[in-house]
Write an enzyme that holds these catalytic residues in place. Structure first.
Site, mmCIF file in Angstrom:
data_model
loop_
_atom_site.group_PDB
_atom_site.id
_atom_site.type_symbol
_atom_site.label_atom_id
_atom_site.label_comp_id
_atom_site.label_asym_id
_atom_site.label_seq_id
_atom_site.Cartn_x
_atom_site.Cartn_y
_atom_site.Cartn_z
ATOM 1 N N ASP A 1 12.203 72.079 94.882
ATOM 2 C CA ASP A 1 10.811 72.495 94.841
ATOM 3 C C ASP A 1 9.889 71.646 94.895
ATOM 4 O O ASP A 1 9.946 70.675 93.873
ATOM 5 C CB ASP A 1 10.597 73.373 93.614
ATOM 6 C CG ASP A 1 9.139 74.297 93.538
ATOM 7 O OD1 ASP A 1 8.323 73.611 94.089
ATOM 8 O OD2 ASP A 1 9.130 75.226 92.866
ATOM 9 N N MET A 2 9.161 71.192 95.957
ATOM 10 C CA MET A 2 8.259 70.072 96.122
ATOM 11 C C MET A 2 6.685 70.502 96.331
ATOM 12 O O MET A 2 6.460 71.127 97.170
ATOM 13 C CB MET A 2 8.660 69.210 97.282
ATOM 14 C CG MET A 2 9.959 68.536 97.321
ATOM 15 S SD MET A 2 10.126 67.506 95.809
ATOM 16 C CE MET A 2 8.990 66.187 96.052
ATOM 17 N N GLU A 3 6.001 70.588 95.161
ATOM 18 C CA GLU A 3 4.489 70.800 95.256
ATOM 19 C C GLU A 3 3.944 69.882 93.990
ATOM 20 O O GLU A 3 4.384 69.310 93.196
ATOM 21 C CB GLU A 3 4.423 72.314 94.689
ATOM 22 C CG GLU A 3 5.207 72.620 93.642
ATOM 23 C CD GLU A 3 4.882 74.285 93.240
ATOM 24 O OE1 GLU A 3 3.770 74.798 93.383
ATOM 25 O OE2 GLU A 3 6.075 74.761 93.151
ATOM 26 N N TRP A 4 2.679 69.729 94.139
ATOM 27 C CA TRP A 4 1.568 69.176 93.396
ATOM 28 C C TRP A 4 1.420 69.694 92.081
ATOM 29 O O TRP A 4 1.626 71.031 92.154
ATOM 30 C CB TRP A 4 0.324 68.751 93.659
ATOM 31 C CG TRP A 4 0.242 67.858 94.971
ATOM 32 C CD1 TRP A 4 -0.484 68.046 96.133
ATOM 33 C CD2 TRP A 4 0.897 66.691 95.107
ATOM 34 N NE1 TRP A 4 -0.443 66.984 96.907
ATOM 35 C CE2 TRP A 4 0.535 66.271 96.469
ATOM 36 C CE3 TRP A 4 1.674 65.735 94.257
ATOM 37 C CZ2 TRP A 4 0.834 64.930 96.870
ATOM 38 C CZ3 TRP A 4 2.132 64.314 94.900
ATOM 39 C CH2 TRP A 4 1.493 64.037 95.994
ATOM 40 N N TYR B 1 11.551 73.815 99.341
ATOM 41 C CA TYR B 1 10.437 74.620 99.163
ATOM 42 C C TYR B 1 9.235 73.923 99.035
ATOM 43 O O TYR B 1 9.135 72.724 98.222
ATOM 44 C CB TYR B 1 10.518 75.654 97.718
ATOM 45 C CG TYR B 1 9.166 76.390 97.229
ATOM 46 C CD1 TYR B 1 9.132 77.524 97.823
ATOM 47 C CD2 TYR B 1 8.537 75.815 96.503
ATOM 48 C CE1 TYR B 1 7.919 78.190 97.326
ATOM 49 C CE2 TYR B 1 7.196 76.349 96.151
ATOM 50 C CZ TYR B 1 7.082 77.647 96.607
ATOM 51 O OH TYR B 1 5.868 78.182 96.266
#
Length: 266
Positions: free
Chosen positions: A149-152, A190
């Site tokens: 899961d890659m998000e800021w 993701y």
């Protein structure tokens, strides 16, 4: 004779036709035991007005959960149309979701394909995070591939770093390579629209993508970038689940889903 001729022509047409396995499936298609309810249409507490590419045109729907959903009645969720689940396992290099073991065991007991996911923190080296995930998620050949899961995370109390795009992609590659080597399956990525654009992930190929897009079809937000799963709402209402639910679709027909499961859950 006319009737026989008509039947002959229909047979020829059927033999010559092709099916795009990565396209939405109409509700008239044949059922499959791997699909709980074909093309379900869940209620939503804050629905988006879909001008085109509505998610209920897709045959296979699922959800993703963490501790915030607490205990889930998985048989009820499955009966409503949930056919798969992504389950949060770890975060950073030292956080473990306290509901992971329960969700992991109960989805399997309910006969739901499921995958574990890791939420990435930029304050911890990727290799350390991969080892933390491996320490907490058992090898289960029947599970779907693991998810990164890659998000800021601008609201994090401990880590709000935003490295440059090259560093982000390098860290992703490190994590993904270690995890793939351990589980023997190519992980899923993701991500969200802003993170995808900020880090030029259109150039980061070779992995299946699970894209978040709650205000438009992925083709409107991500262009032609391929995707395997699409998260279309974070405010859905799913029987058996408390509060607002994330709901996703598999980008393909039931036949494509069955093929994907055969390839990725053994």
């Amino acid at each position: 004779m006319r009737r026989l001729a008509a039947l002959f022509m229909l047979t020829l047409l059927g033999a010559c036709s092709t099916v795009d396995d990565l396209s939405p499936l109409s509700p008239s298609a044949s059922s499959s035991p791997t699909v709980a309810v074909r093309a379900p249409r869940f209620a939503d507490s804050k629905p988006h007005e879909w001008d085109s590419g509505a998610p209920w045109n897709y045959a296979v729907h699922g959800t993703d959960v963490s501790k915030y959903q607490t205990s889930v009645d998985w048989p009820a969720a499955k009966a409503s149309g949930i056919s798969f689940a992504f389950i949060k396992a770890t975060e950073g290099g030292d956080r473990f979701d306290e509901y992971f073991n329960e969700h992991w065991a109960r989805t399997k007991a309910a006969g739901l394909p499921r995958a574990a996911y890791h939420f990435f923190y930029f304050c911890t080296p990727a290799a350390q995070q991969a080892r933390w995930f491996i320490r907490n998620v058992p090898v289960d050949r029947s599970a779907m591939p693991p998810v990164l899961d890659m998000e800021w995370n601008p609201k994090s109390p401990t880590c709000r770093l935003r490295p440059d795009a090259a560093t982000v992609r390098a860290e992703m590659a490190t994590f993904l390579e270690i995890v793939e080597r351990h589980y023997g399956k190519k992980p899923i990525i993701y991500t969200s629209v802003d993170f995808f654009d900020d880090n030029e992930l259109s150039t980061f190929r070779g992995y299946p993508y699970w894209l978040r897009s709650v205000a438009g079809h992925p083709r409107e937000k991500y262009g032609s970038h391929p995707f395997t799963f699409w998260q279309y709402t974070g405010t859905g209402i799913v029987p058996g689940m408390t509060g607002k639910s994330d709901i996703n679709v598999f980008n393909g027909s039931e036949a494509a889903w069955n093929k994907w499961l055969r390839q990725n859950t053994r």
